[in-house]
Structures are given as structure tokens and as C-alpha cells.
Design a protein around this motif. Structure first.
Motif, PDB file in Angstrom:
ATOM      1  N   GLU A  87      27.723  45.254  33.878  1.00  0.00           N
ATOM      2  CA  GLU A  87      27.614  45.963  32.591  1.00  0.00           C
ATOM      3  C   GLU A  87      28.978  46.187  31.940  1.00  0.00           C
ATOM      4  O   GLU A  87      29.082  46.884  30.926  1.00  0.00           O
ATOM      5  CB  GLU A  87      26.935  47.318  32.799  1.00  0.00           C
ATOM      6  CG  GLU A  87      27.746  48.374  33.546  1.00  0.00           C
ATOM      7  CD  GLU A  87      27.713  48.207  35.062  1.00  0.00           C
ATOM      8  OE1 GLU A  87      28.223  49.104  35.753  1.00  0.00           O
ATOM      9  OE2 GLU A  87      27.195  47.172  35.534  1.00  0.00           O
ATOM     10  N   TRP A  88      30.043  45.604  32.454  1.00  0.00           N
ATOM     11  CA  TRP A  88      31.399  45.815  31.932  1.00  0.00           C
ATOM     12  C   TRP A  88      31.472  45.434  30.455  1.00  0.00           C
ATOM     13  O   TRP A  88      30.930  44.414  30.038  1.00  0.00           O
ATOM     14  CB  TRP A  88      32.378  44.974  32.738  1.00  0.00           C
ATOM     15  CG  TRP A  88      33.808  45.048  32.286  1.00  0.00           C
ATOM     16  CD1 TRP A  88      34.536  46.162  32.026  1.00  0.00           C
ATOM     17  CD2 TRP A  88      34.672  43.936  32.021  1.00  0.00           C
ATOM     18  NE1 TRP A  88      35.806  45.839  31.634  1.00  0.00           N
ATOM     19  CE2 TRP A  88      35.922  44.466  31.615  1.00  0.00           C
ATOM     20  CE3 TRP A  88      34.528  42.552  32.090  1.00  0.00           C
ATOM     21  CZ2 TRP A  88      37.010  43.665  31.280  1.00  0.00           C
ATOM     22  CZ3 TRP A  88      35.607  41.741  31.773  1.00  0.00           C
ATOM     23  CH2 TRP A  88      36.836  42.300  31.371  1.00  0.00           C
ATOM     24  N   ASN A  89      32.170  46.275  29.667  1.00  0.00           N
ATOM     25  CA  ASN A  89      32.240  46.068  28.216  1.00  0.00           C
ATOM     26  C   ASN A  89      33.420  45.204  27.781  1.00  0.00           C
ATOM     27  O   ASN A  89      33.649  45.012  26.584  1.00  0.00           O
ATOM     28  CB  ASN A  89      32.309  47.419  27.497  1.00  0.00           C
ATOM     29  CG  ASN A  89      33.550  48.220  27.873  1.00  0.00           C
ATOM     30  OD1 ASN A  89      34.428  47.716  28.578  1.00  0.00           O
ATOM     31  ND2 ASN A  89      33.609  49.463  27.406  1.00  0.00           N
ATOM     32  N   GLY A  90      34.201  44.694  28.735  1.00  0.00           N
ATOM     33  CA  GLY A  90      35.314  43.809  28.401  1.00  0.00           C
ATOM     34  C   GLY A  90      36.641  44.499  28.197  1.00  0.00           C
ATOM     35  O   GLY A  90      37.649  43.838  27.926  1.00  0.00           O
ATOM     36  N   ALA A  91      36.676  45.835  28.333  1.00  0.00           N
ATOM     37  CA  ALA A  91      37.926  46.574  28.109  1.00  0.00           C
ATOM     38  C   ALA A  91      38.748  46.650  29.401  1.00  0.00           C
ATOM     39  O   ALA A  91      38.216  47.010  30.456  1.00  0.00           O
ATOM     40  CB  ALA A  91      37.610  47.985  27.607  1.00  0.00           C
ATOM     41  N   PHE A  92      40.035  46.311  29.302  1.00  0.00           N
ATOM     42  CA  PHE A  92      40.942  46.454  30.433  1.00  0.00           C
ATOM     43  C   PHE A  92      41.509  47.873  30.463  1.00  0.00           C
ATOM     44  O   PHE A  92      41.339  48.650  29.518  1.00  0.00           O
ATOM     45  CB  PHE A  92      42.079  45.429  30.354  1.00  0.00           C
ATOM     46  CG  PHE A  92      41.637  44.013  30.596  1.00  0.00           C
ATOM     47  CD1 PHE A  92      41.051  43.647  31.800  1.00  0.00           C
ATOM     48  CD2 PHE A  92      41.794  43.034  29.616  1.00  0.00           C
ATOM     49  CE1 PHE A  92      40.638  42.343  32.033  1.00  0.00           C
ATOM     50  CE2 PHE A  92      41.388  41.726  29.837  1.00  0.00           C
ATOM     51  CZ  PHE A  92      40.803  41.381  31.045  1.00  0.00           C
ATOM     52  N   PRO A 123      38.662  33.182  37.449  1.00  0.00           N
ATOM     53  CA  PRO A 123      39.168  33.991  36.337  1.00  0.00           C
ATOM     54  C   PRO A 123      38.870  35.471  36.551  1.00  0.00           C
ATOM     55  O   PRO A 123      37.830  35.848  37.103  1.00  0.00           O
ATOM     56  CB  PRO A 123      38.390  33.442  35.131  1.00  0.00           C
ATOM     57  CG  PRO A 123      38.029  32.046  35.517  1.00  0.00           C
ATOM     58  CD  PRO A 123      37.786  32.099  36.996  1.00  0.00           C
ATOM     59  N   LEU A 124      39.790  36.299  36.093  1.00  0.00           N
ATOM     60  CA  LEU A 124      39.699  37.744  36.306  1.00  0.00           C
ATOM     61  C   LEU A 124      38.391  38.322  35.748  1.00  0.00           C
ATOM     62  O   LEU A 124      37.717  39.133  36.393  1.00  0.00           O
ATOM     63  CB  LEU A 124      40.907  38.416  35.643  1.00  0.00           C
ATOM     64  CG  LEU A 124      41.237  39.847  36.056  1.00  0.00           C
ATOM     65  CD1 LEU A 124      41.623  39.905  37.518  1.00  0.00           C
ATOM     66  CD2 LEU A 124      42.382  40.381  35.197  1.00  0.00           C
ATOM     67  N   MET A 125      38.015  37.896  34.554  1.00  0.00           N
ATOM     68  CA  MET A 125      36.809  38.438  33.925  1.00  0.00           C
ATOM     69  C   MET A 125      35.552  38.090  34.724  1.00  0.00           C
ATOM     70  O   MET A 125      34.630  38.898  34.825  1.00  0.00           O
ATOM     71  CB  MET A 125      36.695  37.940  32.486  1.00  0.00           C
ATOM     72  CG  MET A 125      37.736  38.557  31.557  1.00  0.00           C
ATOM     73  SD  MET A 125      37.453  38.184  29.810  1.00  0.00           S
ATOM     74  CE  MET A 125      37.819  36.430  29.790  1.00  0.00           C
ATOM     75  N   ASP A 126      35.531  36.883  35.291  1.00  0.00           N
ATOM     76  CA  ASP A 126      34.375  36.493  36.109  1.00  0.00           C
ATOM     77  C   ASP A 126      34.256  37.393  37.338  1.00  0.00           C
ATOM     78  O   ASP A 126      33.145  37.785  37.734  1.00  0.00           O
ATOM     79  CB  ASP A 126      34.511  35.042  36.565  1.00  0.00           C
ATOM     80  CG  ASP A 126      34.333  34.058  35.422  1.00  0.00           C
ATOM     81  OD1 ASP A 126      34.002  34.506  34.313  1.00  0.00           O
ATOM     82  OD2 ASP A 126      34.539  32.843  35.639  1.00  0.00           O
ATOM     83  N   ARG A 127      35.391  37.742  37.946  1.00  0.00           N
ATOM     84  CA  ARG A 127      35.358  38.606  39.130  1.00  0.00           C
ATOM     85  C   ARG A 127      34.876  40.007  38.769  1.00  0.00           C
ATOM     86  O   ARG A 127      34.093  40.612  39.514  1.00  0.00           O
ATOM     87  CB  ARG A 127      36.755  38.671  39.765  1.00  0.00           C
ATOM     88  CG  ARG A 127      37.206  37.360  40.381  1.00  0.00           C
ATOM     89  CD  ARG A 127      38.628  37.444  40.903  1.00  0.00           C
ATOM     90  NE  ARG A 127      38.725  38.333  42.058  1.00  0.00           N
ATOM     91  CZ  ARG A 127      39.862  38.583  42.700  1.00  0.00           C
ATOM     92  NH1 ARG A 127      40.989  38.005  42.292  1.00  0.00           N
ATOM     93  NH2 ARG A 127      39.876  39.387  43.745  1.00  0.00           N
ATOM     94  N   ILE A 128      35.326  40.530  37.635  1.00  0.00           N
ATOM     95  CA  ILE A 128      34.894  41.873  37.220  1.00  0.00           C
ATOM     96  C   ILE A 128      33.396  41.889  36.954  1.00  0.00           C
ATOM     97  O   ILE A 128      32.674  42.794  37.395  1.00  0.00           O
ATOM     98  CB  ILE A 128      35.667  42.341  35.975  1.00  0.00           C
ATOM     99  CG1 ILE A 128      37.165  42.450  36.278  1.00  0.00           C
ATOM    100  CG2 ILE A 128      35.135  43.689  35.491  1.00  0.00           C
ATOM    101  CD1 ILE A 128      38.031  42.721  35.060  1.00  0.00           C
ATOM    102  N   LEU A 129      32.905  40.863  36.243  1.00  0.00           N
ATOM    103  CA  LEU A 129      31.481  40.832  35.901  1.00  0.00           C
ATOM    104  C   LEU A 129      30.603  40.655  37.129  1.00  0.00           C
ATOM    105  O   LEU A 129      29.453  41.114  37.142  1.00  0.00           O
ATOM    106  CB  LEU A 129      31.226  39.701  34.897  1.00  0.00           C
ATOM    107  CG  LEU A 129      31.751  39.963  33.476  1.00  0.00           C
ATOM    108  CD1 LEU A 129      31.701  38.695  32.640  1.00  0.00           C
ATOM    109  CD2 LEU A 129      30.941  41.083  32.809  1.00  0.00           C
ATOM    110  N   ARG A 130      31.103  39.986  38.168  1.00  0.00           N
ATOM    111  CA  ARG A 130      30.325  39.860  39.405  1.00  0.00           C
ATOM    112  C   ARG A 130      30.132  41.230  40.064  1.00  0.00           C
ATOM    113  O   ARG A 130      29.079  41.502  40.631  1.00  0.00           O
ATOM    114  CB  ARG A 130      31.045  38.933  40.388  1.00  0.00           C
ATOM    115  CG  ARG A 130      31.000  37.457  40.035  1.00  0.00           C
ATOM    116  CD  ARG A 130      29.654  36.836  40.372  1.00  0.00           C
ATOM    117  NE  ARG A 130      29.688  35.387  40.191  1.00  0.00           N
ATOM    118  CZ  ARG A 130      29.762  34.506  41.178  1.00  0.00           C
ATOM    119  NH1 ARG A 130      29.828  34.930  42.432  1.00  0.00           N
ATOM    120  NH2 ARG A 130      29.773  33.211  40.929  1.00  0.00           N
ATOM    121  N   VAL A 131      31.167  42.063  39.987  1.00  0.00           N
ATOM    122  CA  VAL A 131      31.110  43.391  40.620  1.00  0.00           C
ATOM    123  C   VAL A 131      30.440  44.401  39.704  1.00  0.00           C
ATOM    124  O   VAL A 131      29.696  45.272  40.151  1.00  0.00           O
ATOM    125  CB  VAL A 131      32.540  43.873  40.983  1.00  0.00           C
ATOM    126  CG1 VAL A 131      32.508  45.278  41.557  1.00  0.00           C
ATOM    127  CG2 VAL A 131      33.186  42.919  41.974  1.00  0.00           C
TER     128      VAL A 131
END
Length: 636
Positions: free
Chosen positions: A328-333, A317-325
Motif C-alpha cells: 500500500e506504499w504511496n511512493g513517498a521516501f 530496484p528499491l521501489m520493487d523491494r518496498i512494494l513487496r514488503v
């Protein structure tokens, strides 16, 4: 990244792929026999039903071991035949995959700002990773943001990008995506992906046959054909199901690794994180509309096709990939409109001044002089950007044109000896190509001023343009190379290095090249050729006899061959050296890192790495079909 560790992991994954493939085809054989038994039993039930006999028993009576074997053989023959056909198709390399998806090559001399940007990013990433610059293909009608790397080896690899990718991503974001794809090339995933395409084509081919039969209309045998087509379609659907399951099992975890590797390449986690956020905010996401997407969905940067409710998606899932990198991502696209950026040349000009200042400051702090040309070989993307700025614009421009690139490579071979030079000119005049000789003579002053350390990087920048030659033009170009090399009736190491890299990376573009089958599993089996290659390398890179001995000992120690002694200088003939390098290429992947690191540690021994040493190591790595180990890291 440890290329060879990943190669070994990819080989283990290939083993699992074979096991899953055999299980899937075996299940298809059972299912095919079951469908045949049901079809025959259903016919019997419609004809006459014996008293006291259940429908289940009638169907069970249709089972026959003889038929089971025949059906099994038939299915295996169809599957293997489809695999062989697909393998022959893909033997041409990554360009075949790109073309099947509707891609067209972006020519290296393109003046489109977006295309120029992606070409420059690919060039920088290739030089930073010690690879030849691959051709770039554009999927012009795909609005989703996606990219892929395809090929059987670095020599026939291509990078593909969608229109949405180059229109919506800025340079840093694009750099993160391209770095992700380069990691797939370097860690062996690309080759595994190609094998996966080949193997699963055989399974899914059966479903294609069923769809064809379902469309057949016949007055005399319509029902039977329809039933057979339906059975094959069901089998094919299950084959597709197994194919998706195998793709998912093999692919998902590798995407996390490739994302991490992209950060390692670029030293900029924000780039790939923002690229993933832009995808999340884009209506089309990463979708690909090409009919050929199904069998190659696992090669893309993002999920190109989702079936069965995403149960067997090939990407996390896209969100899992962002959080791995970016934990501290706030969830905003990020939501973007298509907009044109400044031309790449202007962006380069803005970067050059910043990079030059950073390099100058670093040199001042360390009290050292840094040759800008050496920056190009440090495996760091920022250093590569700065190093490229020291290749004259005129030469870089010619490197992006097929005729200009040919002129550059031939110009590098011109001799300082007047008699040999005139002989070389005579060769070029025998079958003149309009404008070629004039271009060579025009480039000569700039080539004479060019740092020796930039010769091979200039060659690698020329690769995409040279791959745009026609087969006949390449044949003539190769003949001219050999004539110029042999004009003085001897071949020196630079000439060997240049010709070896050109031949290794260009031949696959113009003909099918047979892959080498490894045959040496133990270091002792390659001890003698390794000894010869290492002896030549240390003699070329050192003058002092003690330095030569120390460098040789360090090289054999790194390779674990402690009982070898250096060969006498007069025994190190170039012809034998060339043959020895080819023998090393037949070693199994787990031996290659030891040999290459032995060469690297040998040239590092005296603390001075010459352009000649770099050229030899890079050419040896090319023949061994391996990325060039970093020559600028501290000795280990």
C-alpha cells in the motif's frame, strides 16, 4: 524460514555458479586466442602483405590449435591460482572481507550511543535466531546506508554496517536491516556469496594483470607490452562483464527472500520498509566507495556499485523491494538529517516497562506463570528483548568485556564441592591474570542467582568479547576451561555443552578450521550414532520410564528410523556421546533437519522442556553447524 530447504537451494545455486563459471572461462580462452591471432596478424600486415591475400585470411592463418591449448592451459592456471589465493585469504572468515572494505571492529564494550544501539540489535537478533552473537564491523567513512553479512559459516560470520546506516536509521529501521542480513546467514546465502567472491576473483584477476601491463613503460618493448596489456585488459573487461552477469543471476531473487525473512524475524514490516524509504531519500543511497567493493558488491543490503548502466545490478530496484514488503506504499521516501537519538540504555528502559506489562497481561489471561528467563529462548524478538532484561546489568556489562567474559565462563564452571573448588582456584593461581580471580569472585553471587535457562544465552552474549582476546590469551583461556572441567576428574553434560559451544564458535577466530566434508547421504548410515545421542537426550530429560520410551520413539519416528531401540542407560557414556555427535556432523545437509527435529520432538514429548535439554540440543546443533530449531512451537 526452513533453513535446510534454503541450504539445499543454495547448493543448487552453487551448481549453477560452477556451470556459469566454466562457460565464462571457456569464452575467455576463445577471446584470448582471438586477440593473440589479431595481434600477430596485425604485425604481419605491417611487415609485408602478400599479393592477393586478404587481411582476414592473414589473421585467420595465425590460428593454431597447439597455441589454443597452451593459451587455454595458461588462462586456467592463472584463474585457478587466483582462486586458490583468494580462498586462502577468505578462510579466515567474514572479518577478512570486512577489513578489506576498510571496516574496524566495534568493541562490545563501546560507549558510543549509535554503536551501542547496533550492538544490542545484533545481540537480540542472534538470540532470536538461535545463533551465536557475531562481531560487528563499522565502515566508518561510508556515508551510504548499507550493511552486509560475511563468513563461511555461522561460527566465523560477521555483520558489517556503514556510518550512514547507524547515523540515519532509528532502532526499528536498523532492526529490519540487521534481520535481513541474518536471513542471509541462516538460509545459506552467505556461504554462497563467499564462494562467488572466490570464483569471480579468478576471472577478474586477468583484467588486473592487463591494467598493470598497460602502465609499464619500456623503450625496447613498449609497443608489444602495450598490445599484450591491452589484450589482457579487454579479456579482463569481458571477465568483469561475465562476473557482473553471474552476480546478478545468483543474487537478485535472494534479496526479496531476505526482505520477507526480515519481516518474519521482527514481526514488523514497517521497520525494513522505512529503512528502504530512508535509503531512497538519502543523497548517497547505498553506495560504497571502497576500492574493494566491486568483487563483493553482491553481499550488501543495497546496491553498493552500479556498472554498465545498472544492467547487471545485484539487487532489485528499491521501489520493487518496498512494494513487496508494503504493497500500500504511496511512493513517498523519507528524508532525514543526521541526528543523535537517546542513548540505548534509555531506550531499553522505555521498552522494559512496556514489555513487562505485555508479558504479565499475557500470563494473567492464560492463567499461567511465565518464567522470564524462558522468554529468551522463544525465537521471538520481543520475547528476547524482555528476556535479556532479566540478566543482571552487572553480568551483561561483564559479557561485553574480554576479561569479564572470560571470568563469566570460568565462573560458570566452579564446583559446589569445596575440595574441587579449592583445586580449581589453585589452577587459576598457577598463571595468574591480573584482576581475573577477583572478577570471578565478584560475579559469583549473581551467577549463583542466575536462572539455569540463561547460562547459554549469557555465553552467546559473551562471544564477541571473547573474540577480542589475543591468540595467546585465547590459548590460555581454553587451557583454563579444560583444567576447571577436569578438576573433579569427570565431565558432565553442562561442561561438555559449554566447552563445545565455546570451542566451535571461537576456534575459527584464532586459527583456520578445516570445514567438514559431508560423507553420509542416507539416514541408515548414521543410525547408530543417532540412536546413542537420542538415548542420552531422553534419559537426561525424563525420569519416568514410560516417558523415556515415548520420547525415544517420537525421536526415531521423526528421523524415519523406526526399527531402532533405546540403549540401556549404562551404555550411554559421555565419551561415546561426544564421538556420536561429531559423526552426525558429517551428514549431508538434507539429513540434518530430520535429525534435529527428532531431538526437538523428543524433548517436547512430555510438554516440559528443561534447561538441560535446551543446552544439549543447542550444543548438538552447534557441532552440526546448524541454527537451533525452535523448541517453543507446538508439536507437529
Amino acid at each position: 524460514m526452513d533453513f535446510f530447504a534454503h541450504q539445499d537451494r543454495a547448493r543448487r545455486n552453487t551448481g549453477w555458479l560452477v556451470v556459469l563459471f566454466i562457460i565464462a572461462v571457456t569464452l575467455l580462452v576463445f577471446l584470448a586466442n582471438f586477440c593473440i591471432a589479431v595481434t600477430i596478424g596485425w604485425t604481419e600486415l605491417n611487415a609485408v602483405k602478400p599479393n592477393g591475400t586478404s587481411s582476414f585470411n592473414i589473421i585467420l592463418d595465425q590460428f593454431s590449435w597447439k597455441r589454443f591449448i597452451y593459451v587455454g592451459i595458461a588462462i586456467w592456471c592463472v584463474v585457478l591460482g587466483a582462486i586458490i589465493f583468494k580462498r586462502l585469504q577468505l578462510s579466515e572468515g567474514g572479518k577478512r572481507v570486512a577489513e578489506s572494505l576498510g571496516g574496524h571492529r566495534i568493541y562490545p564494550n563501546s560507549d558510543n550511543a549509535d554503536e551501542r544501539r547496533v550492538l544490542n540489535v545484533v545481540e537480540e537478533m542472534a538470540l532470536a535466531s538461535g545463533m551465536p552473537v557475531p562481531p560487528v564491523y563499522l565502515l566508518a567513512y561510508e556515508v551510504g546506508i548499507n550493511a552486509f553479512a560475511a563468513g563461511n559459516s555461522p561460527s566465523d560470520a560477521v555483520i558489517g554496517v556503514t556510518r550512514g546506516c547507524i547515523n540515519l536509521l532509528n532502532r526499528d529501521e536498523l532492526q529490519g536491516v540487521i534481520a535481513h542480513e541474518f536471513s542471509h546467514i541462516l538460509n545459506g546465502d552467505m556461504r554462497l556469496n563467499m564462494r562467488l567472491i572466490t570464483a569471480l576473483h579468478g576471472i577478474e584477476f586477468i583484467g588486473g594483470m592487463g591494467e598493470v601491463l598497460l602502465r609499464v613503460r619500456s623503450n625496447r618493448s613498449g609497443a608489444q607490452v602495450f598490445l599484450l596489456g591491452g589484450a589482457l585488459w579487454i579479456i579482463g573487461f569481458l571477465g568483469t562483464f561475465f562476473g557482473d552477469m553471474i552476480r546478478s543471476a545468483v543474487s537478485r531473487q535472494r534479496e526479496f527472500l531476505a526482505d520477507a525473512s526480515a519481516v518474519q524475524f521482527t514481526r514488523n514490516p514497517q521497520g525494513i520498509a522505512d529503512a528502504l524509504k530512508v535509503i531512497g531519500g538519502h543523497q548517497a543511497g547505498t553506495s560504497i566507495s571502497s576500492p574493494a567493493t566491486g568483487e563483493v558488491s553482491h553481499i550488501f543490503f543495497g546496491q553498493a556499485l552500479s556498472r554498465l548502466g545498472g544492467m547487471f545490478d545485484t539487487h532489485p530496484p528499491l521501489m520493487d523491494r518496498i512494494l513487496r514488503v508494503q504493497p500500500e506504499w504511496n511512493g513517498a521516501f523519507i528524508y532525514k538529517e543526521v541526528q543523535k537519538e537517546a542513548p540505548e540504555t534509555e531506550a531499553e528502559d522505555r521498552n522494559k516497562e512496556k514489555l513487562a506489562k505485555a508479558v504479565a497481561m499475557g500470563a494473567a489471561l492464560n492463567g499461567e506463570f511465565i518464567d522470564p528467563a524462558e522468554l529468551l529462548l522463544q525465537g521471538n524478538i520481543v520475547s528476547v528483548q524482555e528476556g535479556l532484561s532479566h540478566i543482571p546489568d552487572a553480568l551483561r556489562g561483564q559479557a561485553h568485556d574480554p576479561l569479564g567474559a572470560s571470568a563469566l565462563m570460568l565462573g560458570l564452571l566452579f564446583s559446589d564441592d569445596e575440595a574441587v573448588y579449592q583445586k580449581q582456584l589453585g589452577y587459576l593461581k598457577q598463571k595468574p591474570t591480573p584482576g581475573l580471580l577477583e572478577l570471578i569472585q565478584q560475579q559469583t553471587p549473581a551467577l549463583e542467582q542466575l536462572s539455569r535457562a540463561l547460562y547459554l544465552p549469557l555465553l552467546e552474549l559473551s562471544m564477541p568479547a571473547l573474540k577480542c582476546l589475543s591468540a595467546e590469551q585465547y590459548k590460555l583461556f581454553k587451557q583454563r576451561l579444560l583444567l576447571l572441567i577436569r578438576a573433579d576428574e569427570e565431565v558432565d553434560l553442562f561442561e561438555w555443552c559449554l566447552f563445545q559451544e565455546l570451542q566451535h564458535y571461537l576456534d575459527p577466530e584464532f586459527g583456520k578450521v578445516r570445514n567438514l566434508r559431508p560423507r553420509y547421504r542416507e539416514m541408515q548410515q548414521v543410525a547408530e550414532p543417532y540412536r546413542l545421542v537420542l538415548s542420552v537426550l531422553v534419559y537426561e530429560g525424563h525420569d519416568d520410564s514410560e516417558d523415556i520410551e515415548r520420547a525415544f520413539n517420537r525421536g526415531i519416528g521423526s528421523a524415519g528410523l523406526y526399527n531402532l531401540t533405546i540403549l540401556p542407560a549404562d551404555a550411554c557414556e559421555l565419551g561415546e556421546f561426544r564421538a556420536a555427535v561429531k559423526e552426525l556432523a558429517y551428514a549431508y545437509p538434507h539429513l540434518k533437519p530430520r535429525m534435529l527435529m527428532g531431538f526437538v520432538n523428543a524433548v517436547k514429548q512430555d510438554g516440559v522442556i528443561t534447561p538441560v535439554e535446551r543446552e544439549i540440543v543447542r550444543s548438538i546443533a552447534a557441532v552440526m553447524d546448524s541454527p537451533v530449531p525452535s523448541l517453543d512451537e507446538p508439536q507437529g
